[in-house]
Design a protein around this motif. Structure first.
Motif, PDB file in Angstrom:
ATOM      1  N   LEU A 219      -6.489   9.134  10.748  1.00 59.22           N
ATOM      2  CA  LEU A 219      -5.715   9.052  11.984  1.00 59.22           C
ATOM      3  C   LEU A 219      -4.984  10.353  12.283  1.00 59.22           C
ATOM      4  CD1 LEU A 219      -6.398   6.113  11.299  1.00 59.22           C
ATOM      5  CD2 LEU A 219      -4.076   5.477  11.939  1.00 59.22           C
ATOM      6  N   HIS A 220      -4.733  10.595  13.577  1.00 62.40           N
ATOM      7  CA  HIS A 220      -3.920  11.736  14.007  1.00 62.40           C
ATOM      8  C   HIS A 220      -2.450  11.390  13.811  1.00 62.40           C
ATOM      9  CE1 HIS A 220      -7.308  12.338  17.215  1.00 62.40           C
ATOM     10  NE2 HIS A 220      -7.687  12.750  16.025  1.00 62.40           N
ATOM     11  N   THR A 221      -1.738  12.204  13.106  1.00 63.96           N
ATOM     12  CA  THR A 221      -0.289  11.962  12.952  1.00 63.96           C
ATOM     13  C   THR A 221       0.473  13.208  13.376  1.00 63.96           C
ATOM     14  OG1 THR A 221      -0.478  12.568  10.600  1.00 63.96           O
ATOM     15  CG2 THR A 221      -0.501  10.249  11.125  1.00 63.96           C
ATOM     16  N   PRO A 243     -12.620  15.588  20.552  1.00 64.30           N
ATOM     17  CA  PRO A 243     -13.273  14.331  20.945  1.00 64.30           C
ATOM     18  C   PRO A 243     -12.460  13.137  20.473  1.00 64.30           C
ATOM     19  CG  PRO A 243     -14.832  15.838  19.884  1.00 64.30           C
ATOM     20  CD  PRO A 243     -13.463  16.401  19.653  1.00 64.30           C
ATOM     21  N   ALA A 244     -12.499  12.052  21.249  1.00 63.07           N
ATOM     22  CA  ALA A 244     -11.707  10.871  20.932  1.00 63.07           C
ATOM     23  C   ALA A 244     -12.607   9.651  20.821  1.00 63.07           C
ATOM     24  CB  ALA A 244     -10.643  10.640  21.999  1.00 63.07           C
ATOM     25  N   ARG A 245     -12.391   8.886  19.762  1.00 65.92           N
ATOM     26  CA  ARG A 245     -13.074   7.604  19.563  1.00 65.92           C
ATOM     27  C   ARG A 245     -12.071   6.675  18.891  1.00 65.92           C
ATOM     28  NH1 ARG A 245     -18.852   6.873  16.468  1.00 65.92           N
ATOM     29  NH2 ARG A 245     -19.698   7.380  18.531  1.00 65.92           N
ATOM     30  N   PHE A 246     -12.073   5.389  19.303  1.00 67.45           N
ATOM     31  CA  PHE A 246     -11.019   4.481  18.845  1.00 67.45           C
ATOM     32  C   PHE A 246     -11.614   3.200  18.245  1.00 67.45           C
ATOM     33  CE2 PHE A 246      -9.340   6.906  22.459  1.00 67.45           C
ATOM     34  CZ  PHE A 246      -8.226   7.487  21.880  1.00 67.45           C
ATOM     35  N   TRP A 247     -11.068   2.842  17.092  1.00 68.01           N
ATOM     36  CA  TRP A 247     -11.398   1.584  16.416  1.00 68.01           C
ATOM     37  C   TRP A 247     -10.070   0.874  16.186  1.00 68.01           C
ATOM     38  CZ3 TRP A 247     -15.600  -1.246  15.211  1.00 68.01           C
ATOM     39  CH2 TRP A 247     -15.489  -2.236  14.217  1.00 68.01           C
ATOM     40  N   ALA A 275      -7.031   1.555  11.790  1.00 67.74           N
ATOM     41  CA  ALA A 275      -6.894   1.260  13.220  1.00 67.74           C
ATOM     42  C   ALA A 275      -6.167   2.419  13.898  1.00 67.74           C
ATOM     43  CB  ALA A 275      -6.121  -0.032  13.429  1.00 67.74           C
ATOM     44  N   ASN A 276      -6.807   3.052  14.870  1.00 68.58           N
ATOM     45  CA  ASN A 276      -6.135   4.139  15.579  1.00 68.58           C
ATOM     46  C   ASN A 276      -5.840   3.806  17.040  1.00 68.58           C
ATOM     47  OD1 ASN A 276      -8.778   4.347  16.542  1.00 68.58           O
ATOM     48  ND2 ASN A 276      -8.753   6.581  16.595  1.00 68.58           N
ATOM     49  N   LEU A 277      -6.039   2.532  17.423  1.00 71.07           N
ATOM     50  CA  LEU A 277      -5.679   2.107  18.777  1.00 71.07           C
ATOM     51  C   LEU A 277      -5.217   0.649  18.723  1.00 71.07           C
ATOM     52  CD1 LEU A 277      -5.480   2.692  21.806  1.00 71.07           C
ATOM     53  CD2 LEU A 277      -7.875   2.011  22.032  1.00 71.07           C
ATOM     54  N   GLU A 319       4.182   7.520  15.148  1.00 70.74           N
ATOM     55  CA  GLU A 319       4.409   8.217  13.881  1.00 70.74           C
ATOM     56  C   GLU A 319       3.220   8.082  12.936  1.00 70.74           C
ATOM     57  OE1 GLU A 319       9.183   8.333  12.991  1.00 70.74           O
ATOM     58  OE2 GLU A 319       8.076   6.555  12.358  1.00 70.74           O
ATOM     59  N   GLU A 320       2.587   6.895  12.945  1.00 69.11           N
ATOM     60  CA  GLU A 320       1.511   6.629  11.990  1.00 69.11           C
ATOM     61  C   GLU A 320       0.122   6.959  12.540  1.00 69.11           C
ATOM     62  OE1 GLU A 320       1.904   5.798   8.880  1.00 69.11           O
ATOM     63  OE2 GLU A 320       4.089   5.708   9.047  1.00 69.11           O
ATOM     64  N   GLY A 321       0.034   7.478  13.760  1.00 74.86           N
ATOM     65  CA  GLY A 321      -1.260   7.884  14.298  1.00 74.86           C
ATOM     66  C   GLY A 321      -2.019   6.788  15.019  1.00 74.86           C
ATOM     67  N   ILE A 322      -1.306   5.772  15.481  1.00 83.77           N
ATOM     68  CA  ILE A 322      -1.943   4.663  16.196  1.00 83.77           C
ATOM     69  C   ILE A 322      -1.624   4.798  17.682  1.00 83.77           C
ATOM     70  CG2 ILE A 322      -2.109   2.164  16.441  1.00 83.77           C
ATOM     71  CD1 ILE A 322      -1.130   1.963  13.524  1.00 83.77           C
ATOM     72  N   TYR A 323      -2.645   5.004  18.490  1.00 88.79           N
ATOM     73  CA  TYR A 323      -2.470   5.135  19.936  1.00 88.79           C
ATOM     74  C   TYR A 323      -2.272   3.754  20.565  1.00 88.79           C
ATOM     75  CZ  TYR A 323      -3.949   9.998  19.485  1.00 88.79           C
ATOM     76  OH  TYR A 323      -4.020  11.332  19.142  1.00 88.79           O
TER      77      TYR A 323
END
Length: 856
Positions: A219-221, A243-247, A275-277, A319-323
């Protein structure tokens, strides 16, 4: 999340029929439960009907009253015994002013259907036992039928089908006989849940915010570090070109406003799961306590307490990288306190939200309040928050109708009619459309004759597109930068798809075997007792979630699945996660969100119908699925078939394309999409080599995926993920890293790289081994289409019988550890040594779903 019962049509297949008012009820050999409705309707499924005091015998009978055309009634499922050759169905009907629908079978009726062991229709729709219109006194009807080959379940239905008036039913009988005429009792089906040994999940190791493994490094943080989400060349990218992809998943209703401690645990667990979204859903529902309005009278002010918790949730996710995917209108109830004189006919402004001036103004007001709100913790307004990446304007809705077709009450119907009168088509007749549910995917149909279809579709499309533009322009004027979708309505209506394509991305939902809550009169509190079909997706690719969602992809637009699930208590739940992860990656879809996640703890709380967080098979297989999708471990198909939709298709009914029905294999081979310029791309024949109708085998053009729809398994063989899921008993599967042979009828086994290296080079990977899960005491009805007892107490998982043989590794020795629910290691597993291998793991010695494998 709603579906309607399939509308019956008539085929031949009866042996004889007898109609007599004098015949008395003979219950000898009757296999129906509560055939006279005196016991409260035991084993009957009710949809738009009730037990009333109009009875032919006793004190109770089935009452069905339709003021408008609808398919209402009750049905019961019966397991056919071995040797069943003929059945006879009888019953009594009384009617009052029954007016037939458009078709000659749309009336008061008793009918049957045959289904196979997985719930698939067998032999079409036999002739009805009875069809009645007008006003009649109690009349007895009976018909005999041959039992169709492959039929294992009989459905008996009493209904007022798309007709108006009142119908009463009583003393319904079903007798089953063998070929010699002997009476038989009801049979019972068996399934994968009946087999093997079971163990209870160890809930001693369930630390707050824990997971089997920690994928937070994917994840992005913090979320938003790459800038706002944008759309370029039909894909999602962040502002800096990443590039962006979400699970991800959905958080629903009151859980959005949980305590700080609960939010901390939730966010920690989601980040470790990969989970990033997170989609925030049903925040506005009146049944959510609390909701975003604070559950007060009126919905025109945001509750400070609720907003504080929403702020904290978004802050911690960032903060944790979840959009965050922020829903804007889902289930809001517009009332007189909001200045709405006539309460809309359905929660959430469905259908009317597209054109009612007052409702649109209230939507704008809410959107402005919400998106101008400054987060207490980040000190950033929602509209300026790059961690918020998407919104949909209105949930599961279209101008063409809701799930039950046209729902407009007179004031709103008149408002729409006034808009029509002011349009260029005002001198013509505006059509009222309904949805035809006689197929897996509904079509558009005309509710009343003598209307101008082409002009009506064009007008309604202009209203729908106008709504999307009005609301999106308003959001852009507020300063909202992230991409917007119109609605995620899961109906493959071509005009609706084209209308949604005016915005930034397409969205849709899908549920495999959603419990038929409409057959328990929408009693959501008792959803565990709703009937279901109990089919395997792997054995039914033509109706699977992947094939269904392929209807919604539009060329040059990102595609997001906002909700999906393979629903419990379907026995084949473990198929869902590998299927969705693998083929969503093959299709290059941009975001895949499973429904739903909540505050309950895996193993401590009972399994729910579509709650990811308490479903053992799903949580475990996310260990494989999250990196598969986010890292791109399964390649996106290089090819694409684009279906060009013509103006004629868009402006006519059924407003549907059957290209994918005739070519259901395509989404399992290559990418598919639609365009609305009439121009098709690609040659379907080029992909014939990847599909065998005789064997049922479909191979992806990348060579990494194989679906065997006859046996019923999915095989993944990619550099960083290898394994198989489905009906795999006693089949030897060989992969570059390992081979497996499992005795369980239905199971999954996958290896996934933990260090990002190819599995043949990796020094650290996870082995995910899952069988079916159930509640202690859970019992299926003999048809396996109902839960006789949903069980309670311990969550049980099937012991996996079989071996995994690790291939030789060049350097080092294979060490295997079972992982607890919190990721802690158990004692090292002993491997059996075998010449030419790195060791054999006996799976029945493990009591876990995930193993950590280290090359020392």
């Amino acid at each position: 999340m709603h579906r309607l019962p399939v509308i019956l049509i008539i085929c031949a297949a009866f042996v004889s029929s007898v109609f007599s008012e004098e015949q008395v009820v003979d219950s000898v050999g009757n296999v129906l439960s509560d055939f006279s409705f005196e016991e409260g309707g035991t084993n009957w499924n009710f949809f738009g009907s009730e037990i009333g005091d109009v009875a032919r015998s006793g004190n109770a009978g089935l009452t069905v009253i339709n003021e408008v055309r609808n398919w209402s009634g009750a049905d019961q499922l019966i397991a056919l015994p071995e040797g069943a050759a003929n059945i006879t169905v009888s019953g009594w009907i009384k009617t009052e002013d029954v007016v037939q629908g458009r078709e000659n079978w749309e009336n008061a009726r008793i009918s049957i259907e045959y289904r196979d062991a997985e719930g698939n229709l067998v032999g079409g729709y036999p002739a009805a036992v009875a069809q009645v219109t007008g006003t009649t006194d109690w009349t007895h009807y009976t018909r005999s039928y041959r039992v169709m080959p492959a039929a294992r379940v009989l459905q008996v239905q009493c209904a007022l089908g798309n007709a108006t008036g009142a119908a009463y039913f009583d003393d319904i009988t079903v007798t089953i006989r063998d070929s010699e005429g002997n009476l038989l009792e009801q049979g019972a089906l068996t399934g994968v849940m009946d087999k093997g040994d079971w163990y209870a999940l160890d809930i001693n190791n369930t630390a707050s915010g824990s997971h089997f493994v920690d994928w937070s490094g994917l994840l992005h943080t913090p979320a938003g570090k790459h800038g706002f989400l944008t759309v370029k060349d039909g894909k999602f990218y962040f502002e800096d070109g990443t590039p962006a992809r979400f699970w991800g998943t959905n958080l629903v209703a009151a859980d959005v406003f949980a305590s700080d401690e609960e939010i901390d645990s939730l966010v920690s667990r989601l980040s470790k799961m990969g989970a990033n979204l997170l989609r925030l859903h049903h925040m506005d529902a009146p049944w959510s306590v609390p909701n975003i309005f604070g559950n007060v009278e009126g919905t025109r002010e945001l509750c400070p307490g609720s907003m504080r918790q929403l702020d904290y949730l978004i802050h911690r996710c960032k903060e944790e990288g979840i959009y965050i995917f922020l829903d804007l209108l889902v289930h809001r109830e517009f009332t007189e306190a909001d200045g709405v004189e006539h309460t809309p006919p359905d929660l959430g402004g469905k259908q009317i939200g597209f054109f009612s001036e007052k409702i649109i103004e209230l939507q704008k007001e809410f959107n402005e309040q919400l998106l101008n709100h400054v987060n207490e913790f980040t000190e950033v307004a929602y509209k300026d928050e790059p961690a918020i990446v998407a919104s949909a304007l209105i949930n599961e809705s279209t101008i063409f109708g809701a799930f039950s077709g046209d729902i407009l009450t007179p004031p709103y119907r008149q408002e729409l009619q006034d808009l029509w009168a002011e349009s260029e088509f005002g001198d013509k007749t505006l059509a009222t459309f309904d949805l035809d549910w006689q197929n897996d995917r509904p079509r558009l149909r005309l509710e009343f004759a003598d209307a101008d279809i082409e002009e009506s579709i064009q007008f309604l499309s202009s209203v729908e597109k106008g709504y999307f533009r009005t609301l999106s322009d308003h959001l852009r004027d507020l300063g909202v930068k992230y991409p917007l979708a119109g609605s995620n309505m899961p109906l493959p209506l071509l005009a609706m798809l084209r209308n949604n394509a005016v915005l930034d991305f397409m969205a849709s939902n899908d549920y495999w075997d959603h419990p038929e809550v409409w057959k328990i009169n929408d009693d959501w509190d008792n959803i565990l007792f709703a009937p279901f079909h109990n089919r395997s997706q792997f054995r039914n690719p033509n109706a699977s979630a992947i094939q269904n969602k392929s209807y919604y992809r539009v060329k040059d637009l990102p595609f997001v699945i906002t909700e999906w699930n393979h629903c419990y208590p379907n026995e084949y739940v473990l198929e869902g996660v590998p299927l969705m992860a693998a083929y969503s990656a093959l299709q290059g879809w941009d975001a895949v969100l499973q429904f739903d996640f909540n505050l309950h703890t895996l193993g401590r709380d009972r399994i729910r119908n579509y709650t990811l967080s308490v479903q053992p098979e799903d949580v475990a297989q996310w260990v494989m699925a999250a990196p598969l999708f986010l890292r791109g471990d399964v390649q996106t198909a290089p090819g694409m078939i684009v279906e060009g939709i013509t103006q004629e298709q868009l402006d006519d009914i059924p407003n549907y394309s059957n290209m994918l029905e005739f070519n259901y294999h395509l989404p399992f081979i290559t990418r598919v999409a639609k365009s609305f310029d009439g121009q098709s791309e690609g040659d379907i024949d080029d992909y014939a080599q990847f599909f065998s109708r005789d064997s049922g085998i479909i191979r992806s053009e990348t060579g990494e995926l194989l679906l065997n729809s006859q046996t019923g398994y999915l095989k993944i063989d990619a550099p960083r993920v290898q394994g198989v899921s489905g009906f795999i008993s006693d089949i030897n599967f060989d992969f570059p890293l390992f081979s497996s042979e499992i005795e369980n009828k239905h199971a999954s086994i996958f290896a996934v790289s933990a260090d990002g290296e190819d599995l043949t080079e990796s020094k650290h990977f996870y082995l995910v081994v899952t069988g079916p899960a159930k509640m202690s005491g859970q019992v299926y009805d003999p048809t396996r289409n109902l839960l006789k007892d949903p069980g309670e107490g311990e969550v049980l998982v099937q012991v996996i019988e079989g071996n995994v043989t690790f291939n030789e590794v060049a350097d080092g020795r294979v060490t295997v550890y079972p992982l607890a629910l919190d990721g802690s290691r158990g004692r090292r597993m002993r491997l059996r040594r075998s010449r030419g291998t790195a060791g054999v793991l006996r799976l029945n010695r493990g009591r876990t779903l995930v193993y950590e494998v280290v090359i020392n």
